[in-house]
Design an enzyme around this catalytic site. Structure first.
Site, PDB file in Angstrom:
ATOM      1  N   SER A 252     -49.318 -34.314  10.728  1.00 52.08           N
ATOM      2  CA  SER A 252     -48.607 -33.935   9.507  1.00 52.08           C
ATOM      3  C   SER A 252     -48.786 -34.957   8.388  1.00 52.08           C
ATOM      4  O   SER A 252     -48.855 -36.167   8.626  1.00 52.08           O
ATOM      5  CB  SER A 252     -47.112 -33.831   9.834  1.00 52.08           C
ATOM      6  OG  SER A 252     -46.349 -33.814   8.652  1.00 52.08           O
TER       7      SER A 252
ATOM      8  N   GLU B 154     -46.480 -35.823   6.630  1.00 55.25           N
ATOM      9  CA  GLU B 154     -45.277 -36.687   6.664  1.00 55.25           C
ATOM     10  C   GLU B 154     -45.618 -38.074   7.210  1.00 55.25           C
ATOM     11  O   GLU B 154     -44.862 -39.030   6.985  1.00 55.25           O
ATOM     12  CB  GLU B 154     -44.202 -36.061   7.558  1.00 55.25           C
ATOM     13  CG  GLU B 154     -43.325 -35.042   6.884  1.00 55.25           C
ATOM     14  CD  GLU B 154     -42.364 -35.636   5.862  1.00 55.25           C
ATOM     15  OE1 GLU B 154     -41.640 -36.585   6.204  1.00 55.25           O
ATOM     16  OE2 GLU B 154     -42.354 -35.158   4.724  1.00 55.25           O
TER      17      GLU B 154
ATOM     18  N   TYR C 255     -39.033 -37.921  12.305  1.00 54.13           N
ATOM     19  CA  TYR C 255     -40.082 -36.899  12.470  1.00 54.13           C
ATOM     20  C   TYR C 255     -41.456 -37.498  12.164  1.00 54.13           C
ATOM     21  O   TYR C 255     -42.402 -37.354  12.953  1.00 54.13           O
ATOM     22  CB  TYR C 255     -39.806 -35.715  11.532  1.00 54.13           C
ATOM     23  CG  TYR C 255     -40.953 -34.718  11.471  1.00 54.13           C
ATOM     24  CD1 TYR C 255     -41.085 -33.713  12.417  1.00 54.13           C
ATOM     25  CD2 TYR C 255     -41.914 -34.797  10.449  1.00 54.13           C
ATOM     26  CE1 TYR C 255     -42.144 -32.812  12.367  1.00 54.13           C
ATOM     27  CE2 TYR C 255     -42.974 -33.897  10.391  1.00 54.13           C
ATOM     28  CZ  TYR C 255     -43.079 -32.909  11.350  1.00 54.13           C
ATOM     29  OH  TYR C 255     -44.135 -32.018  11.301  1.00 54.13           O
TER      30      TYR C 255
HETATM   31  P1  NAP Z   1     -42.017 -23.965  13.375  1.00 51.17           P
HETATM   32  O1  NAP Z   1     -42.063 -22.658  12.644  1.00 51.17           O
HETATM   33  O2  NAP Z   1     -40.783 -24.789  13.334  1.00 51.17           O
HETATM   34  O3  NAP Z   1     -42.382 -23.660  14.915  1.00 51.17           O
HETATM   35  C1  NAP Z   1     -42.183 -24.632  15.907  1.00 51.17           C
HETATM   36  C2  NAP Z   1     -42.505 -24.014  17.257  1.00 51.17           C
HETATM   37  O4  NAP Z   1     -42.350 -25.016  18.289  1.00 51.17           O
HETATM   38  C3  NAP Z   1     -41.594 -22.853  17.662  1.00 51.17           C
HETATM   39  O5  NAP Z   1     -42.387 -21.850  18.272  1.00 51.17           O
HETATM   40  C4  NAP Z   1     -40.669 -23.491  18.693  1.00 51.17           C
HETATM   41  O6  NAP Z   1     -40.165 -22.575  19.639  1.00 51.17           O
HETATM   42  C5  NAP Z   1     -41.645 -24.429  19.377  1.00 51.17           C
HETATM   43  N1  NAP Z   1     -40.989 -25.478  20.170  1.00 51.17           N
HETATM   44  C6  NAP Z   1     -40.132 -26.410  19.723  1.00 51.17           C
HETATM   45  N2  NAP Z   1     -39.757 -27.203  20.738  1.00 51.17           N
HETATM   46  C7  NAP Z   1     -40.392 -26.756  21.859  1.00 51.17           C
HETATM   47  C8  NAP Z   1     -40.406 -27.155  23.225  1.00 51.17           C
HETATM   48  N3  NAP Z   1     -39.667 -28.174  23.672  1.00 51.17           N
HETATM   49  N4  NAP Z   1     -41.196 -26.482  24.101  1.00 51.17           N
HETATM   50  C9  NAP Z   1     -41.932 -25.430  23.668  1.00 51.17           C
HETATM   51  N5  NAP Z   1     -41.948 -24.997  22.393  1.00 51.17           N
HETATM   52  C10 NAP Z   1     -41.181 -25.652  21.494  1.00 51.17           C
HETATM   53  O7  NAP Z   1     -43.224 -24.914  12.882  1.00 51.17           O
HETATM   54  P2  NAP Z   1     -44.559 -24.559  12.045  1.00 51.17           P
HETATM   55  O8  NAP Z   1     -44.258 -24.653  10.598  1.00 51.17           O
HETATM   56  O9  NAP Z   1     -45.172 -23.344  12.603  1.00 51.17           O
HETATM   57  O10 NAP Z   1     -45.447 -25.837  12.386  1.00 51.17           O
HETATM   58  C11 NAP Z   1     -46.314 -25.842  13.529  1.00 51.17           C
HETATM   59  C12 NAP Z   1     -46.671 -27.285  13.859  1.00 51.17           C
HETATM   60  O11 NAP Z   1     -47.327 -27.889  12.751  1.00 51.17           O
HETATM   61  C13 NAP Z   1     -45.487 -28.197  14.174  1.00 51.17           C
HETATM   62  O12 NAP Z   1     -45.920 -29.136  15.145  1.00 51.17           O
HETATM   63  C14 NAP Z   1     -45.218 -28.913  12.855  1.00 51.17           C
HETATM   64  O13 NAP Z   1     -44.579 -30.147  13.086  1.00 51.17           O
HETATM   65  C15 NAP Z   1     -46.630 -29.072  12.347  1.00 51.17           C
HETATM   66  N6  NAP Z   1     -46.798 -29.146  10.900  1.00 51.17           N
HETATM   67  C16 NAP Z   1     -46.285 -28.159  10.105  1.00 51.17           C
HETATM   68  C17 NAP Z   1     -46.519 -28.204   8.733  1.00 51.17           C
HETATM   69  C18 NAP Z   1     -45.986 -27.128   7.825  1.00 51.17           C
HETATM   70  O14 NAP Z   1     -45.972 -27.357   6.605  1.00 51.17           O
HETATM   71  N7  NAP Z   1     -45.603 -25.970   8.334  1.00 51.17           N
HETATM   72  C19 NAP Z   1     -47.271 -29.263   8.170  1.00 51.17           C
HETATM   73  C20 NAP Z   1     -47.785 -30.231   9.033  1.00 51.17           C
HETATM   74  C21 NAP Z   1     -47.563 -30.163  10.395  1.00 51.17           C
HETATM   75  P3  NAP Z   1     -38.749 -21.788  19.430  1.00 51.17           P
HETATM   76  O15 NAP Z   1     -39.110 -20.523  18.709  1.00 51.17           O
HETATM   77  O16 NAP Z   1     -38.318 -21.587  20.826  1.00 51.17           O
HETATM   78  O17 NAP Z   1     -37.855 -22.690  18.633  1.00 51.17           O
HETATM   79  O1  G4F Z   2     -39.456 -27.959   2.790  1.00 50.33           O
HETATM   80  P1  G4F Z   2     -39.096 -29.286   3.303  1.00 50.33           P
HETATM   81  O2  G4F Z   2     -37.910 -29.389   4.194  1.00 50.33           O
HETATM   82  O3  G4F Z   2     -40.410 -29.843   4.003  1.00 50.33           O
HETATM   83  P2  G4F Z   2     -40.884 -31.340   4.395  1.00 50.33           P
HETATM   84  O4  G4F Z   2     -39.749 -32.253   4.613  1.00 50.33           O
HETATM   85  O5  G4F Z   2     -41.916 -31.749   3.395  1.00 50.33           O
HETATM   86  O6  G4F Z   2     -41.548 -31.079   5.823  1.00 50.33           O
HETATM   87  C1  G4F Z   2     -42.425 -29.974   6.051  1.00 50.33           C
HETATM   88  O7  G4F Z   2     -43.747 -30.356   5.750  1.00 50.33           O
HETATM   89  C2  G4F Z   2     -44.286 -31.397   6.587  1.00 50.33           C
HETATM   90  C3  G4F Z   2     -45.700 -31.690   6.072  1.00 50.33           C
HETATM   91  O8  G4F Z   2     -45.642 -32.666   5.057  1.00 50.33           O
HETATM   92  C4  G4F Z   2     -44.278 -30.910   8.017  1.00 50.33           C
HETATM   93  F1  G4F Z   2     -44.844 -31.854   8.828  1.00 50.33           F
HETATM   94  C5  G4F Z   2     -42.846 -30.627   8.451  1.00 50.33           C
HETATM   95  O9  G4F Z   2     -42.852 -30.108   9.775  1.00 50.33           O
HETATM   96  C6  G4F Z   2     -42.268 -29.567   7.517  1.00 50.33           C
HETATM   97  O10 G4F Z   2     -42.982 -28.370   7.738  1.00 50.33           O
HETATM   98  O11 G4F Z   2     -38.851 -30.298   2.084  1.00 50.33           O
HETATM   99  C7  G4F Z   2     -39.779 -30.475   1.053  1.00 50.33           C
HETATM  100  C8  G4F Z   2     -39.165 -31.303  -0.081  1.00 50.33           C
HETATM  101  C9  G4F Z   2     -38.473 -32.595   0.409  1.00 50.33           C
HETATM  102  O12 G4F Z   2     -38.843 -33.657  -0.429  1.00 50.33           O
HETATM  103  C10 G4F Z   2     -36.987 -32.302   0.242  1.00 50.33           C
HETATM  104  O13 G4F Z   2     -36.196 -33.441  -0.049  1.00 50.33           O
HETATM  105  O14 G4F Z   2     -38.152 -30.519  -0.699  1.00 50.33           O
HETATM  106  C11 G4F Z   2     -37.037 -31.345  -0.947  1.00 50.33           C
HETATM  107  N1  G4F Z   2     -35.825 -30.506  -1.036  1.00 50.33           N
HETATM  108  C12 G4F Z   2     -35.037 -30.403  -2.134  1.00 50.33           C
HETATM  109  N2  G4F Z   2     -33.981 -29.610  -1.866  1.00 50.33           N
HETATM  110  C13 G4F Z   2     -35.297 -29.775  -0.038  1.00 50.33           C
HETATM  111  C14 G4F Z   2     -34.124 -29.213  -0.567  1.00 50.33           C
HETATM  112  N3  G4F Z   2     -35.711 -29.531   1.226  1.00 50.33           N
HETATM  113  C15 G4F Z   2     -34.945 -28.710   1.993  1.00 50.33           C
HETATM  114  N4  G4F Z   2     -35.356 -28.445   3.256  1.00 50.33           N
HETATM  115  N5  G4F Z   2     -33.766 -28.152   1.531  1.00 50.33           N
HETATM  116  C16 G4F Z   2     -33.306 -28.374   0.253  1.00 50.33           C
HETATM  117  O15 G4F Z   2     -32.256 -27.893  -0.146  1.00 50.33           O
END
Ligand code: NAP
Ligand code: G4F
Length: 329
Positions: free
Chosen positions: A124, A126, A148
């Protein structure tokens, strides 16, 4: 012979898009799901007759070993994680168990059963946190700002270590924020698109947010999962940044979303300190040059296209509800 892929996190946003994509490529797709009293299958309901679901949990090494022995996959996409950054301050130890040791369990299970299985790890942006360089590239040092982010740095390095120690085909994609109508309601893009739809339809009269000045590099999840697959089709394993190369403040996301529904955001958005974080990542902007040149990856959906797609999807979803459920955050 069609290939077999295991997707951990298949019930999540990325897992659902990746499952669709791999089915289109002719794969046998096996989703790893953890046991829950209330199954969370809404993102993959339309795929249930075409994918297999198998029980396993990132916390239970034996369950992962058994899954790999039974399924004999060619590829393992490790997308499962505790992915919501604020929750990682509430549960820092559990976050580490999932996102750090969970990755080790997957790698070690593959190594024991069949080290030829190709593995993708969901790293990520992050991890860059308090950024040391702009834009962020594969060699930019990490400075995570949340439990995280710290947990993902461990997952990233243990993946690299298994590649270097055992010659495994293990890759990390350093993905910047990617969103979609399937995003969880607690993330800011979906919270805003859902909030706009509720206000437009008369179900809510305000939207409480945190830091409007934070900047992110946001893309469409449906574009990003293609980069995951491309990484595992290369001749040798490597790590790649996947991003758009653009950054936008939360304030601009809010403006576009409200404007798309003909609403003036300043009348409805309130800043609530409850949504501020103990330590913030102020700015993320990735350089996807390596993914573009070596993988041939590109994104199709731009920032405005992404936000308007999400608002339209939430308007369509909610307009048939007389009294919609409360948003989660
Ligand atoms: P998400 O919608 O939160 O999905 C997370 C998945 O992980 C869900 O299917 C959840 O299952 C499963 N999970 C959590 N804990 C588990 C466990 N102990 N055993 C088995 N399964 C488990 O996340 P996403 O946005 O699709 O992201 C996918 C991956 O990419 C994550 O690793 C996230 O950290 C990473 N990532 C995401 C972003 C982004 O912007 N979306 C960016 C960078 C990296 P349940 O349905 O049972 O909760
Ligand atoms: O949407 P966010 O919660 O995503 P964040 O923290 O960037 O994390 C996501 O992206 C990561 C990749 O960089 C992934 F690894 C991670 O798993 C996840 O998918 O927040 C984005 C930004 C932050 O700066 C937060 O402070 O939006 C700002 N924000 C402002 N108001 C808010 C809010 N975020 C959330 N969730 N809720 C608010 O009300």
């Amino acid at each position: 012979m069609s290939k077999t892929a295991v997707i951990s996190g298949v019930t999540g946003q990325d897992g659902s898009y990746l499952a669709e994509f791999l089915l289109d490529q002719g794969y046998r797709v096996v989703g790893m799901v953890r046991r829950s009293s209330a199954p969370n299958l809404w993102r993959i309901e339309h795929l249930l007759d075409r994918i297999e679901l198998r029980p396993a949990d990132l916390l239970d090494q034996l369950s992962i070993v058994r899954l790999i022995e039974d399924v004999q996959p060619d590829e393992f996409y490790n997308l499962a994680a505790m992915s919501f950054v604020p929750a990682s301050w509430d549960t820092p130890l559990l976050t580490g168990e999932f996102n750090s040791q969970g990755v080790t369990r997957v790698l070690e299970s593959i190594r024991q059963v069949n080290p030829k299985v190709r593995m993708y790890q969901a790293s990520s942006s992050e991890m860059y946190g308090k950024v040391r360089a702009v834009p962020q590239r594969e060699d930019t040092p990490f400075h995570p700002r949340s439990p995280y982010g710290v947990s993902k740095v461990f997952g990233h390095y243990i993946t690299m270590n298994y590649r270097e120690s055992y010659g495994m085909f293990a890759c990390s994609g350093i993905l910047f924020n990617h969103e979609s109508p399937r995003r969880g309601l607690e993330f800011v893009t979906r919270k805003v698109s859902d909030g706009v739809a509720r206000i437009k339809l008369g179900f809510a009269d305000s939207l409480a947010l945190g830091n409007l000045d934070a900047r992110r590099d946001w893309g469409f999840a449906g574009d990003y999962i293609k980069a995951m697959w491309l990484m595992l089709q290369q001749d040798s394993p490597d790590d790649f940044v996947v991003a758009t190369g653009e950054t936008h403040p939360v304030r601009e996301l809010v403006q576009i979303a409200f404007q798309h529904a003909d609403l003036d955001w300043e009348k409805f958005v309130k800043v609530d300190p409850r949504f501020l974080r103990p330590a913030e990542v102020d700015l993320l902007i990735g350089d996807p040059t390596k993914a573009r040149t070596e993988l041939g990856w590109h994104r199709d959906v731009d920032f405005k296209g992404l936000i308007t797609m999400m608002v339209d999807a939430d308007l369509a979803r909610l307009e048939h509800h007389a009294v919609p459920a409360q948003p989660l955050a």
